[in-house]
Structure formats: C-alpha cells, structure tokens
Write a protein that holds these residues in place. Structure first.
Motif, short mmCIF file in Angstrom:
data_model
loop_
_atom_site.label_atom_id
_atom_site.label_comp_id
_atom_site.label_asym_id
_atom_site.label_seq_id
_atom_site.Cartn_x
_atom_site.Cartn_y
_atom_site.Cartn_z
N THR A 1 16.23 45.56 38.56
CA THR A 1 16.54 46.32 39.83
C THR A 1 15.34 47.06 40.26
OG1 THR A 1 19.02 46.85 38.76
CG2 THR A 1 18.19 48.03 40.62
N ILE A 2 15.38 46.57 41.60
CA ILE A 2 14.21 47.17 42.42
C ILE A 2 14.69 47.66 43.90
CG2 ILE A 2 11.91 46.50 43.51
CD1 ILE A 2 11.69 44.12 41.73
N SER B 1 34.44 43.81 29.41
CA SER B 1 35.06 42.44 29.77
C SER B 1 36.01 42.42 30.81
CB SER B 1 35.39 41.85 28.22
OG SER B 1 36.54 42.57 28.06
N THR B 2 36.71 43.46 31.25
CA THR B 2 37.78 43.36 32.21
C THR B 2 37.06 44.07 33.71
OG1 THR B 2 38.28 45.56 31.81
CG2 THR B 2 39.26 44.04 30.67
N ALA B 3 36.01 44.16 33.77
CA ALA B 3 35.32 44.81 34.95
C ALA B 3 35.18 43.96 36.02
CB ALA B 3 33.92 45.52 34.66
N ASN B 4 34.89 44.04 37.02
CA ASN B 4 34.79 43.38 38.34
C ASN B 4 33.07 43.10 38.29
OD1 ASN B 4 37.69 42.71 39.08
ND2 ASN B 4 37.34 44.91 39.99
N GLU B 5 32.68 41.89 38.45
CA GLU B 5 31.42 41.38 38.65
C GLU B 5 30.93 41.67 40.29
OE1 GLU B 5 28.07 38.38 37.04
OE2 GLU B 5 30.12 37.86 36.87
N TYR B 6 29.69 42.22 40.63
CA TYR B 6 29.44 42.50 41.84
C TYR B 6 27.77 41.74 41.98
CZ TYR B 6 26.43 46.45 40.58
OH TYR B 6 25.44 47.35 39.99
N TRP B 7 27.48 41.79 43.13
CA TRP B 7 26.38 41.15 43.61
C TRP B 7 25.41 42.18 44.46
CZ3 TRP B 7 21.88 39.19 42.19
CH2 TRP B 7 20.89 39.09 42.79
N GLN B 8 24.36 42.85 44.20
CA GLN B 8 23.64 43.64 45.10
C GLN B 8 22.15 43.13 45.57
OE1 GLN B 8 23.40 47.54 43.38
NE2 GLN B 8 23.18 48.42 45.52
N GLY C 1 28.55 51.83 36.98
CA GLY C 1 28.43 50.18 36.68
C GLY C 1 27.52 49.97 35.70
N VAL C 2 27.56 48.64 35.26
CA VAL C 2 26.58 48.25 34.36
C VAL C 2 25.75 46.83 34.96
CG1 VAL C 2 26.58 46.96 32.12
CG2 VAL C 2 28.40 48.73 32.60
N CYS C 3 24.59 46.78 34.43
CA CYS C 3 23.82 45.76 34.67
C CYS C 3 23.10 45.18 33.71
CB CYS C 3 22.56 46.18 35.67
SG CYS C 3 23.08 46.63 37.35
N GLN C 4 22.93 43.76 33.72
CA GLN C 4 22.43 43.24 32.45
C GLN C 4 21.56 41.76 32.92
OE1 GLN C 4 25.56 41.57 29.94
NE2 GLN C 4 26.10 43.65 29.20
N THR C 5 20.45 41.64 32.33
CA THR C 5 19.42 40.60 32.52
C THR C 5 18.38 40.50 31.54
OG1 THR C 5 18.17 39.62 34.36
CG2 THR C 5 17.72 41.76 34.18
N ALA D 1 17.05 37.57 40.96
CA ALA D 1 17.84 36.47 40.72
C ALA D 1 18.12 36.52 38.96
CB ALA D 1 17.21 35.19 40.99
N GLY D 2 19.24 36.13 38.63
CA GLY D 2 19.76 35.84 37.35
C GLY D 2 20.40 37.28 36.68
N MET D 3 20.14 38.47 37.63
CA MET D 3 20.77 39.68 37.14
C MET D 3 22.33 39.83 37.31
SD MET D 3 19.32 43.47 37.56
CE MET D 3 19.69 44.64 36.60
N ARG D 4 23.24 40.15 36.40
CA ARG D 4 24.45 40.39 36.70
C ARG D 4 24.88 41.83 36.53
NH1 ARG D 4 27.63 36.91 32.42
NH2 ARG D 4 29.44 37.01 34.26
N GLY D 5 26.06 42.25 37.42
CA GLY D 5 26.48 43.51 37.33
C GLY D 5 27.86 43.59 37.51
N TRP D 6 28.43 44.60 37.11
CA TRP D 6 29.84 44.99 36.89
C TRP D 6 30.24 46.44 37.38
CZ3 TRP D 6 27.17 42.49 33.28
CH2 TRP D 6 27.37 41.18 32.96
#
Length: 236
Positions: free
Chosen positions: A168-169, A128-135, A159-163, A140-145
C-alpha cells in the motif's frame, strides 16, 4: 516525527490463570486504547464490558470460540468480534490464541451518528466471509477485504490487506488515524513521511492522520495486516 510502533517481543505479556493482556502504545491517540491479549489452550476468559465504547477484537492466532448469552461463534481462522454494549461474553481457547483488542470511546457528538445506523451487535465476521475490494493505492497483486465500511460502526472502519509483492502506497488522509495489526509470517517496511521501520507478524503500529505513508513487503517476503481507522473529522 517518530513512528509509533511496538514489536511483538516487547509487548510484555504476563499470564495469570492462562490469560495475559498488555496495553500497546498507551497515550498515542485520544479515545482509543489498544491491547494485545493471549489465552492458553483449555482456558477461558470473560473480558471487561463497556457501556459507551466499542470493543473490537481482531483474532489472528489460534482456535477457540466466543459465547454470548444467545449464541456461540467458532474461531478457526482470522476473525473479528464486536461486542454488544454491557453484554458479557466469554472466550475459550482450544489452542493457544492471541488477538488485538480496540476499545474506542464514543463521544457525545458521535452517538447520534452511530444510532442513526449501525450493525447489529454483537457482530462476528470470519475473514473468509468478508467482501473483497480494490483501491488505487494498492500495487498490482494485492488483495483487500472490508470488515466494517462507511458508517456501519461509526466512528471506525476496518479492513484486511494481503500480498507477497508490493503493498500500500498512500497519500496522507487527514480525516482518519490508522492502526496496523501485522499477523502471520509478514515482514514489511512501514514508511511515514521520510521515516521507515521494519516490522514483522505480531508487531503493531500507528499512522497519524495527515502524512503520506506506505506498507510494503520486504523482498521475498509477504504481508498480511489488519487496518483500523478512526474518523478524526466527526462532522463528515
């Protein structure tokens, strides 16, 4: 090429004094060992310490706390702990806990880069304290930290990914090898080059440096995974 992975039910944990540990995918990559660990509620364990290796814990299930000589860290969500070299620490489970441990040997060539700049150890970070990023390899709709970036803990990034749709492709990355820790109610398809395998929460997989790969959700399912990458080109 055959995909290197292990199913949760095949890891083969055997408990002694409330603690179990089993190595996963032994010998698949030099200088990195991976373990699945479990600790029963009310029990404590003092893991082995290392003088020349990173020891990184990906705590994905259960609640408890970690104590070091100077402080304590509450584990009540997905969290990450990077041990200090040769410093003892203790994990105590309030509920049944499980986690994945990475032990990463640091070569003579890598030590100067690590000492040039690194996070202060021990290092603890709840998700919950990690910084969110985009790659741009994420749908679309996937979140990463990011948990560890750049050269903060050389030669590792994490890092962490959730959707719940897509995934991830990714084109092959020759500079890093990758491990994936699936957790929660995940159900995905991992594809490396032209091979695919279905994986669920608790399963563990390895992606060698180089080939194109993807992690995508199965229809109607979701995906939560921790990715850990190791630099294969230490001159970078």
């Amino acid at each position: 090429m055959s995909i290197a992975y292990v199913k949760k039910e095949d890891i083969g944990l055997q408990f002694e004094n409330g603690f179990a540990q089993a190595e996963m995918l032994p010998g698949c990559y030099p200088n990195v060992k991976t373990y699945r660990c479990a600790l029963q509620a009310g029990c404590s364990v003092k893991p082995k310490t290392y003088s020349r290796s990173h020891q990184m814990l990906c705590l994905t299930d259960g609640k408890g706390y970690i104590t070091t000589p100077k402080r304590a860290y509450n584990v009540d969500e997905v969290s990450f702990f990077f041990a200090n070299f040769e410093e003892e620490f203790t994990i105590t489970a309030v509920t049944d806990m499980s986690w994945t441990t990475f032990v990463v040997d640091i070569s003579e060539k890598e030590w100067p880069e690590f000492y040039r700049s690194h996070l202060v150890l021990p290092y603890f970070r709840p998700l919950s304290t990690a910084n969110e990023y985009w790659q741009d390899c994420k749908t679309a709709g996937m979140r990463g930290w990011h948990i560890v970036v750049g050269h903060q803990m050389y030669p590792i990034i994490m890092g962490v990914c959730q959707t719940d749709l897509g995934g991830t492709i990714e084109k092959g990355h020759p500079g890093v090898a990758q491990w994936n820790v699936l957790y929660g109610d995940s159900e995905i398809v991992l594809t490396i080059a032209d091979e695919s395998v279905h994986l669920k929460g608790g399963d563990f997989s390895y992606v060698p440096a180089g080939p194109d790969h993807s992690l995508t959700t199965k229809p109607g399912k979701q995906m939560s995974y921790i990715w850990v990458e190791h630099y294969t080109h230490t001159d970078d």
